[in-house]
Design a protein around this motif. Sequence first.
Motif, PDB file in Angstrom:
ATOM      1  N   LEU A  21       0.807  -1.228   0.000  1.00 44.94           N
ATOM      2  CA  LEU A  21       0.000   0.000   0.000  1.00 44.94           C
ATOM      3  C   LEU A  21       0.841   1.280   0.000  1.00 44.94           C
ATOM      4  O   LEU A  21       0.286   2.377   0.092  1.00 44.94           O
ATOM      5  N   ASP A  22       2.160   1.137  -0.066  1.00 50.85           N
ATOM      6  CA  ASP A  22       3.067   2.284   0.082  1.00 50.85           C
ATOM      7  C   ASP A  22       2.857   2.957   1.439  1.00 50.85           C
ATOM      8  O   ASP A  22       2.884   4.178   1.562  1.00 50.85           O
ATOM      9  N   TYR A  23       2.622   2.150   2.454  1.00 49.19           N
ATOM     10  CA  TYR A  23       2.491   2.583   3.840  1.00 49.19           C
ATOM     11  C   TYR A  23       3.807   2.293   4.561  1.00 49.19           C
ATOM     12  O   TYR A  23       4.716   1.699   3.986  1.00 49.19           O
ATOM     13  N   VAL A  24       3.875   2.670   5.816  1.00 50.83           N
ATOM     14  CA  VAL A  24       5.031   2.377   6.658  1.00 50.83           C
ATOM     15  C   VAL A  24       4.535   1.823   7.992  1.00 50.83           C
ATOM     16  O   VAL A  24       3.421   2.138   8.419  1.00 50.83           O
ATOM     17  N   PRO A  25       5.363   0.995   8.652  1.00 51.72           N
ATOM     18  CA  PRO A  25       4.982   0.568   9.996  1.00 51.72           C
ATOM     19  C   PRO A  25       4.824   1.796  10.895  1.00 51.72           C
ATOM     20  O   PRO A  25       5.611   2.737  10.823  1.00 51.72           O
ATOM     21  N   GLU A  26       3.779   1.784  11.710  1.00 48.75           N
ATOM     22  CA  GLU A  26       3.502   2.945  12.561  1.00 48.75           C
ATOM     23  C   GLU A  26       4.449   2.949  13.762  1.00 48.75           C
ATOM     24  O   GLU A  26       4.454   2.001  14.550  1.00 48.75           O
ATOM     25  N   PRO A  27       5.224   4.014  13.926  1.00 47.34           N
ATOM     26  CA  PRO A  27       6.112   4.075  15.088  1.00 47.34           C
ATOM     27  C   PRO A  27       5.314   4.322  16.364  1.00 47.34           C
ATOM     28  O   PRO A  27       4.221   4.881  16.324  1.00 47.34           O
ATOM     29  N   PRO A  28       5.859   3.905  17.508  1.00 45.28           N
ATOM     30  CA  PRO A  28       5.163   4.178  18.765  1.00 45.28           C
ATOM     31  C   PRO A  28       5.139   5.677  19.043  1.00 45.28           C
ATOM     32  O   PRO A  28       5.958   6.434  18.499  1.00 45.28           O
ATOM     33  N   PRO A  29       4.214   6.132  19.870  1.00 48.01           N
ATOM     34  CA  PRO A  29       4.147   7.554  20.205  1.00 48.01           C
ATOM     35  C   PRO A  29       5.464   8.055  20.805  1.00 48.01           C
ATOM     36  O   PRO A  29       6.215   7.285  21.426  1.00 48.01           O
ATOM     37  N   ASP A  30       5.740   9.347  20.606  1.00 46.92           N
ATOM     38  CA  ASP A  30       6.967   9.962  21.118  1.00 46.92           C
ATOM     39  C   ASP A  30       7.163   9.628  22.588  1.00 46.92           C
ATOM     40  O   ASP A  30       6.218   9.633  23.379  1.00 46.92           O
ATOM     41  N   GLY A  31       8.416   9.356  22.921  1.00 46.93           N
ATOM     42  CA  GLY A  31       8.767   9.081  24.306  1.00 46.93           C
ATOM     43  C   GLY A  31       8.626   7.620  24.696  1.00 46.93           C
ATOM     44  O   GLY A  31       8.866   7.276  25.854  1.00 46.93           O
ATOM     45  N   HIS A  32       8.239   6.768  23.748  1.00 45.87           N
ATOM     46  CA  HIS A  32       8.054   5.347  24.051  1.00 45.87           C
ATOM     47  C   HIS A  32       8.829   4.515  23.045  1.00 45.87           C
ATOM     48  O   HIS A  32       8.723   4.727  21.834  1.00 45.87           O
ATOM     49  N   ALA A  33       9.605   3.565  23.556  1.00 45.13           N
ATOM     50  CA  ALA A  33      10.424   2.719  22.685  1.00 45.13           C
ATOM     51  C   ALA A  33       9.585   1.740  21.875  1.00 45.13           C
ATOM     52  O   ALA A  33       9.942   1.377  20.757  1.00 45.13           O
ATOM     53  N   THR A  34       8.449   1.307  22.431  1.00 46.31           N
ATOM     54  CA  THR A  34       7.573   0.350  21.756  1.00 46.31           C
ATOM     55  C   THR A  34       6.117   0.710  22.032  1.00 46.31           C
ATOM     56  O   THR A  34       5.812   1.490  22.943  1.00 46.31           O
ATOM     57  N   ARG A  45       4.092  -1.429  23.234  1.00 49.28           N
ATOM     58  CA  ARG A  45       3.834  -2.058  24.529  1.00 49.28           C
ATOM     59  C   ARG A  45       4.149  -1.085  25.666  1.00 49.28           C
ATOM     60  O   ARG A  45       3.365  -0.945  26.610  1.00 49.28           O
ATOM     61  N   ALA A  46       5.296  -0.405  25.563  1.00 50.73           N
ATOM     62  CA  ALA A  46       5.666   0.568  26.594  1.00 50.73           C
ATOM     63  C   ALA A  46       4.622   1.681  26.673  1.00 50.73           C
ATOM     64  O   ALA A  46       4.258   2.139  27.769  1.00 50.73           O
ATOM     65  N   TYR A  47       4.121   2.110  25.528  1.00 49.00           N
ATOM     66  CA  TYR A  47       3.080   3.137  25.502  1.00 49.00           C
ATOM     67  C   TYR A  47       1.813   2.637  26.193  1.00 49.00           C
ATOM     68  O   TYR A  47       1.237   3.313  27.042  1.00 49.00           O
ATOM     69  N   TRP A  48       1.363   1.412  25.816  1.00 50.43           N
ATOM     70  CA  TRP A  48       0.141   0.861  26.414  1.00 50.43           C
ATOM     71  C   TRP A  48       0.304   0.700  27.917  1.00 50.43           C
ATOM     72  O   TRP A  48      -0.624   0.987  28.678  1.00 50.43           O
ATOM     73  N   GLU A  49       1.475   0.238  28.340  1.00 50.29           N
ATOM     74  CA  GLU A  49       1.717   0.087  29.777  1.00 50.29           C
ATOM     75  C   GLU A  49       1.662   1.439  30.477  1.00 50.29           C
ATOM     76  O   GLU A  49       1.145   1.546  31.593  1.00 50.29           O
ATOM     77  N   SER A  50       2.164   2.500  29.806  1.00 53.08           N
ATOM     78  CA  SER A  50       2.133   3.841  30.416  1.00 53.08           C
ATOM     79  C   SER A  50       0.704   4.350  30.581  1.00 53.08           C
ATOM     80  O   SER A  50       0.438   5.198  31.428  1.00 53.08           O
ATOM     81  N   LEU A  51      -0.216   3.824  29.772  1.00 57.38           N
ATOM     82  CA  LEU A  51      -1.625   4.203  29.873  1.00 57.38           C
ATOM     83  C   LEU A  51      -2.358   3.379  30.924  1.00 57.38           C
ATOM     84  O   LEU A  51      -3.527   3.636  31.199  1.00 57.38           O
ATOM     85  N   GLY A  52      -1.686   2.356  31.456  1.00 61.56           N
ATOM     86  CA  GLY A  52      -2.304   1.516  32.463  1.00 61.56           C
ATOM     87  C   GLY A  52      -3.040   0.312  31.923  1.00 61.56           C
ATOM     88  O   GLY A  52      -3.884  -0.267  32.621  1.00 61.56           O
ATOM     89  N   VAL A  53      -2.745  -0.090  30.670  1.00 63.47           N
ATOM     90  CA  VAL A  53      -3.377  -1.298  30.145  1.00 63.47           C
ATOM     91  C   VAL A  53      -2.916  -2.470  31.005  1.00 63.47           C
ATOM     92  O   VAL A  53      -1.717  -2.661  31.215  1.00 63.47           O
ATOM     93  N   PRO A  54      -3.861  -3.260  31.535  1.00 65.60           N
ATOM     94  CA  PRO A  54      -3.504  -4.372  32.423  1.00 65.60           C
ATOM     95  C   PRO A  54      -2.627  -5.409  31.711  1.00 65.60           C
ATOM     96  O   PRO A  54      -2.839  -5.686  30.527  1.00 65.60           O
ATOM     97  N   PRO A  55      -1.676  -5.997  32.421  1.00 64.95           N
ATOM     98  CA  PRO A  55      -0.787  -7.004  31.817  1.00 64.95           C
ATOM     99  C   PRO A  55      -1.537  -8.169  31.169  1.00 64.95           C
ATOM    100  O   PRO A  55      -1.095  -8.696  30.144  1.00 64.95           O
ATOM    101  N   GLU A  56      -2.681  -8.555  31.725  1.00 62.79           N
ATOM    102  CA  GLU A  56      -3.426  -9.673  31.145  1.00 62.79           C
ATOM    103  C   GLU A  56      -4.001  -9.347  29.769  1.00 62.79           C
ATOM    104  O   GLU A  56      -4.392 -10.233  29.018  1.00 62.79           O
TER     105      GLU A  56
END
Length: 149
Positions: A23-36, A38-49
Amino acid sequence: MTFQLTIDCADPRRMVAFWAPALDYVPEPPPDGHATWRAYWESLGVPPEELPPGAGELPESIIDPAGRGPRIWFQKVPEPKEIKNRFHLDLKPGGGRGVPRDVRIQRVDAVVEQVVAAGAVVLRVNDDPDSGHYAVALQDPEGNEFDVV
């Protein structure tokens, strides 16, 4: 209003690798300040389960770098695809009926060659010279149907 297209799949990383170049797209990078993601979701409080092993470690979504097309998220699900899609994507490199048919065929076939090399499977060629229509129906690596027109 904006929207994202969510595609259920078994292997999001494989789908990102297939669909981003198609599609001439690119993989979406994580939001600024987050390496992945997953790190972003964890910062939002998404439960580990809700974050299975490996989730968000590599991109699971793609974006249009020009900002025109929707974000596409490949959502991992446990069940396999079993029936025909109720809707599908049309990749439209041909340029429409204003482009000479032989040029449209060359453009379509070039994209078909590219996506087949990346893992797509040709289902059928829809070639109707009388109406001028030319398209190729394919399946992506997980069996989702799409057309190149």
